[in-house]
Design an enzyme around this catalytic site. Structure first.
Site, PDB file in Angstrom:
ATOM      1  N   LYS A  92       0.876  -1.175   0.000  1.00 48.09           N
ATOM      2  CA  LYS A  92       0.000   0.000   0.000  1.00 48.09           C
ATOM      3  C   LYS A  92       0.911   1.222   0.000  1.00 48.09           C
ATOM      4  O   LYS A  92       2.059   1.148   0.445  1.00 48.09           O
ATOM      5  CB  LYS A  92      -0.855  -0.007   1.275  1.00 48.09           C
ATOM      6  CG  LYS A  92      -2.110   0.800   1.187  1.00 48.09           C
ATOM      7  CD  LYS A  92      -3.289   0.004   0.690  1.00 48.09           C
ATOM      8  CE  LYS A  92      -4.517   0.853   0.557  1.00 48.09           C
ATOM      9  NZ  LYS A  92      -5.684   0.117   0.068  1.00 48.09           N
ATOM     10  N   GLY A 192     -24.536   2.738   3.978  1.00 47.12           N
ATOM     11  CA  GLY A 192     -23.724   3.344   2.924  1.00 47.12           C
ATOM     12  C   GLY A 192     -24.101   2.767   1.572  1.00 47.12           C
ATOM     13  O   GLY A 192     -23.819   1.611   1.289  1.00 47.12           O
ATOM     14  N   VAL A 193     -24.791   3.593   0.757  1.00 46.21           N
ATOM     15  CA  VAL A 193     -25.183   3.100  -0.574  1.00 46.21           C
ATOM     16  C   VAL A 193     -24.389   3.852  -1.646  1.00 46.21           C
ATOM     17  O   VAL A 193     -24.941   4.503  -2.526  1.00 46.21           O
ATOM     18  CB  VAL A 193     -26.715   3.177  -0.811  1.00 46.21           C
ATOM     19  CG1 VAL A 193     -27.392   1.988  -0.178  1.00 46.21           C
ATOM     20  CG2 VAL A 193     -27.311   4.475  -0.282  1.00 46.21           C
ATOM     21  N   GLY A 194     -23.071   3.739  -1.524  1.00 47.46           N
ATOM     22  CA  GLY A 194     -22.167   4.279  -2.545  1.00 47.46           C
ATOM     23  C   GLY A 194     -21.971   3.230  -3.621  1.00 47.46           C
ATOM     24  O   GLY A 194     -22.895   2.470  -3.946  1.00 47.46           O
ATOM     25  N   VAL A 196     -20.322   0.281  -3.768  1.00 43.26           N
ATOM     26  CA  VAL A 196     -20.547  -1.122  -3.427  1.00 43.26           C
ATOM     27  C   VAL A 196     -21.962  -1.324  -2.871  1.00 43.26           C
ATOM     28  O   VAL A 196     -22.683  -2.242  -3.293  1.00 43.26           O
ATOM     29  CB  VAL A 196     -19.511  -1.626  -2.385  1.00 43.26           C
ATOM     30  CG1 VAL A 196     -19.748  -3.085  -2.061  1.00 43.26           C
ATOM     31  CG2 VAL A 196     -18.090  -1.433  -2.894  1.00 43.26           C
TER      32      VAL A 196
HETATM   33  P1  NAD Z   1     -18.249   4.999  -1.643  1.00 45.02           P
HETATM   34  O1  NAD Z   1     -17.536   6.205  -1.163  1.00 45.02           O
HETATM   35  O2  NAD Z   1     -18.724   4.944  -3.049  1.00 45.02           O
HETATM   36  O3  NAD Z   1     -19.544   4.736  -0.715  1.00 45.02           O
HETATM   37  C1  NAD Z   1     -19.544   4.906   0.661  1.00 45.02           C
HETATM   38  C2  NAD Z   1     -20.917   5.462   1.035  1.00 45.02           C
HETATM   39  O4  NAD Z   1     -21.015   5.499   2.443  1.00 45.02           O
HETATM   40  C3  NAD Z   1     -21.158   6.876   0.529  1.00 45.02           C
HETATM   41  O5  NAD Z   1     -22.392   6.943  -0.149  1.00 45.02           O
HETATM   42  C4  NAD Z   1     -21.176   7.703   1.814  1.00 45.02           C
HETATM   43  O6  NAD Z   1     -22.030   8.817   1.721  1.00 45.02           O
HETATM   44  C5  NAD Z   1     -21.678   6.693   2.803  1.00 45.02           C
HETATM   45  N1  NAD Z   1     -21.377   6.974   4.203  1.00 45.02           N
HETATM   46  C6  NAD Z   1     -20.278   7.529   4.754  1.00 45.02           C
HETATM   47  N2  NAD Z   1     -20.399   7.602   6.087  1.00 45.02           N
HETATM   48  C7  NAD Z   1     -21.599   7.053   6.394  1.00 45.02           C
HETATM   49  C8  NAD Z   1     -22.294   6.821   7.611  1.00 45.02           C
HETATM   50  N3  NAD Z   1     -21.788   7.168   8.796  1.00 45.02           N
HETATM   51  N4  NAD Z   1     -23.536   6.244   7.552  1.00 45.02           N
HETATM   52  C9  NAD Z   1     -24.052   5.879   6.366  1.00 45.02           C
HETATM   53  N5  NAD Z   1     -23.435   6.083   5.185  1.00 45.02           N
HETATM   54  C10 NAD Z   1     -22.233   6.667   5.203  1.00 45.02           C
HETATM   55  O7  NAD Z   1     -17.300   3.767  -1.300  1.00 45.02           O
HETATM   56  P2  NAD Z   1     -17.383   2.298  -1.898  1.00 45.02           P
HETATM   57  O8  NAD Z   1     -16.446   2.176  -3.020  1.00 45.02           O
HETATM   58  O9  NAD Z   1     -18.815   1.920  -2.084  1.00 45.02           O
HETATM   59  O10 NAD Z   1     -16.759   1.461  -0.694  1.00 45.02           O
HETATM   60  C11 NAD Z   1     -17.495   1.218   0.499  1.00 45.02           C
HETATM   61  C12 NAD Z   1     -16.607   0.551   1.524  1.00 45.02           C
HETATM   62  O11 NAD Z   1     -16.128  -0.688   1.004  1.00 45.02           O
HETATM   63  C13 NAD Z   1     -15.345   1.340   1.894  1.00 45.02           C
HETATM   64  O12 NAD Z   1     -15.046   1.098   3.234  1.00 45.02           O
HETATM   65  C14 NAD Z   1     -14.267   0.738   1.009  1.00 45.02           C
HETATM   66  O13 NAD Z   1     -12.987   0.892   1.579  1.00 45.02           O
HETATM   67  C15 NAD Z   1     -14.694  -0.716   0.996  1.00 45.02           C
HETATM   68  N6  NAD Z   1     -14.249  -1.437  -0.193  1.00 45.02           N
HETATM   69  C16 NAD Z   1     -14.619  -1.039  -1.421  1.00 45.02           C
HETATM   70  C17 NAD Z   1     -14.205  -1.755  -2.545  1.00 45.02           C
HETATM   71  C18 NAD Z   1     -14.636  -1.348  -3.929  1.00 45.02           C
HETATM   72  O14 NAD Z   1     -14.518  -2.170  -4.856  1.00 45.02           O
HETATM   73  N7  NAD Z   1     -15.150  -0.147  -4.137  1.00 45.02           N
HETATM   74  C19 NAD Z   1     -13.390  -2.890  -2.392  1.00 45.02           C
HETATM   75  C20 NAD Z   1     -13.044  -3.315  -1.093  1.00 45.02           C
HETATM   76  C21 NAD Z   1     -13.480  -2.569  -0.004  1.00 45.02           C
END
Ligand code: NAD
Length: 366
Positions: A92, A192-194, A196
């Site tokens: 990393k 968290g509905v980002g 993933v």
């Molecule tokens: P993202 O930023 O697209 O989505 C995260 C969501 O969480 C956002 O919509 C944000 O507004 C919301 N959020 C933040 N704080 C919050 C809270 N307190 N309560 C409710 N919602 C909240 O991120 P992502 O790419 O969807 O990743 C989500 C998680 O999964 C992260 O921890 C990331 O490290 C992990 N992850 C992601 C991947 C990937 O392929 N994207 C792979 C492995 C791990």
């Protein structure tokens, strides 16, 4: 090494102790006063293959905080790759500074040169504070970049694969707790509905689960509500809400001494990294409260599988079938944890360690 770092770690001897404790092979400090670049690359373990892990750019409070972060994150990548059966090691990188003000083409390309100087021992990818465009700048200086956009020959957004792997881990958890892996009618709260979380909701709805969603931003919630019949709960109430499965897909460290006793869920299975605030304390605490915890680094490995697929030239079908294997691996971790009377987190780490040790032996000369 800066005076600040020496001051915060005490002495260079302690610094080596800190690095040695977590078992890192190499830590590289990258400095370029002209561009303001201050970065640290952590190479934890390369027994299974080159160390792969994203570059994070973050305004750390001090250099020690950045060092600890890169050490923890790179170690986590070793376990994630090993448990997923990938021929990759753990690495990393962190760039210290505010991405909004410090980031520019020259700084990123200078960092790309540092990555290149490692000759492929470390392969980088996108992480917090970095964008697709930034990765293009790195790629101008080194070929050791992955997770590139599709237009540049990369595998594109890893989130659908991550969501699928998480869903597989969740189904395996249901099998363990309820005797059936069907999620039909199960109340699943997605925090968290980002990228993933939204993909995970699609899969859960398809299986007729009862889905609750929560996010701090209305613009993330709105499209999900427009697409599916889901209930919205506030970020404040989610940890105490009646549910069968809690799926953290926002930030890490949501499982702590305050939240675990309140949690009504029987299963925790989500994509967020480092969900246990302290794995030594909160792993056992989940167990004591009858909560089955699906280790995050195991079930969120779909994203890593996606970039691995990019390196190996795999097609989408192969990548998704690798993510599907998360189901079997999760079940075997649960069995191992039960047999050895340890937490699921510890069982997953043991299995990862075992693979590194056994594969490491076959790499020795005949
Ligand atoms: P993202 O930023 O697209 O989505 C995260 C969501 O969480 C956002 O919509 C944000 O507004 C919301 N959020 C933040 N704080 C919050 C809270 N307190 N309560 C409710 N919602 C909240 O991120 P992502 O790419 O969807 O990743 C989500 C998680 O999964 C992260 O921890 C990331 O490290 C992990 N992850 C992601 C991947 C990937 O392929 N994207 C792979 C492995 C791990």
């Amino acid at each position: 090494m800066s005076e600040e770092l020496l001051a915060t770690t005490g002495s260079s001897v302690e610094l080596f102790e800190e690095v040695g404790k977590m078992g890192h092979e190499q830590v590289v400090f990258c400095s370029d006063p002209d561009t303001g670049l201050k970065a640290i690359i952590g190479i934890h373990n390369t027994v299974l293959g080159p160390a792969l892990g994203g570059t994070r750019m973050w305004p750390y409070n001090d250099e020690r905080e950045a060092l600890i972060d890169v050490l923890r994150l790179s170690r986590g990548m070793t376990f994630k790759a090993a448990i997923s059966g990938l021929n990759l090691g753990g690495g990393k990188a962190v760039i210290i500074g505010d991405p909004k003000s410090l980031k520019n083409e020259a700084l990123l390309r200078r960092f790309g040169k540092f990555v290149d100087s490692l000759g492929g021992r470390y392969i980088t990818a996108e992480d917090v504070g970095m964008s697709e465009k930034d990765m293009e700048y790195l790629a101008m200086e080194t070929e050791h970049v992955t997770g590139l956009p599709e237009k540049l020959g990369g595998a594109g957004d890893p989130s659908p694969v991550t969501a699928y792997g998480t869903y597989m881990g969740m189904k395996a958890s249901a099998k363990k707790v309820y005797g059936s892996d069907s999620l039909e009618g199960k109340v699943v709260a997605v925090q968290g509905v980002g990228h993933v979380g939204a993909n995970l909701v699609d899969l859960l709805i398809k299986e007729n689960a009862t889905v609750l969603v929560s996010d701090i931003f209305k613009e993330k919630i709105d499209p999900v509500v427009a697409k599916h019949k889901v209930d919205v709960i506030s970020p404040q109430e989610i940890m105490e809400y009646p549910m069968d499965i809690y799926a953290p897909c926002a930030l890490g460290a949501t499982l702590d001494s305050d939240s675990i006793p309140k949690l009504k869920a029987k299963i925790v299975a989500g994509a967020a990294n480092n969900q246990l605030a302290d794995e030594d304390i909160h792993g056992p605490m989940c167990r004591e409260h009858g909560i089955l915890y699906a280790p995050d680094f195991l079930i969120n490995a779909g994203g890593l599988m996606n970039v691995y697929g990019e390196l190996m030239g795999y097609d989408n079908e192969i990548i998704f079938s690798k993510a599907e294997n998360i189901y079997d691996t999760t079940l075997s971790i649960f069995d191992l944890a039960e047999k050895e009377g340890v937490t699921t987190q510890l069982a997953a780490m043991k299995l990862a360690q075992k693979r590194i040790e056994s594969v490491g032996k076959i790499k020795l000369p005949l």
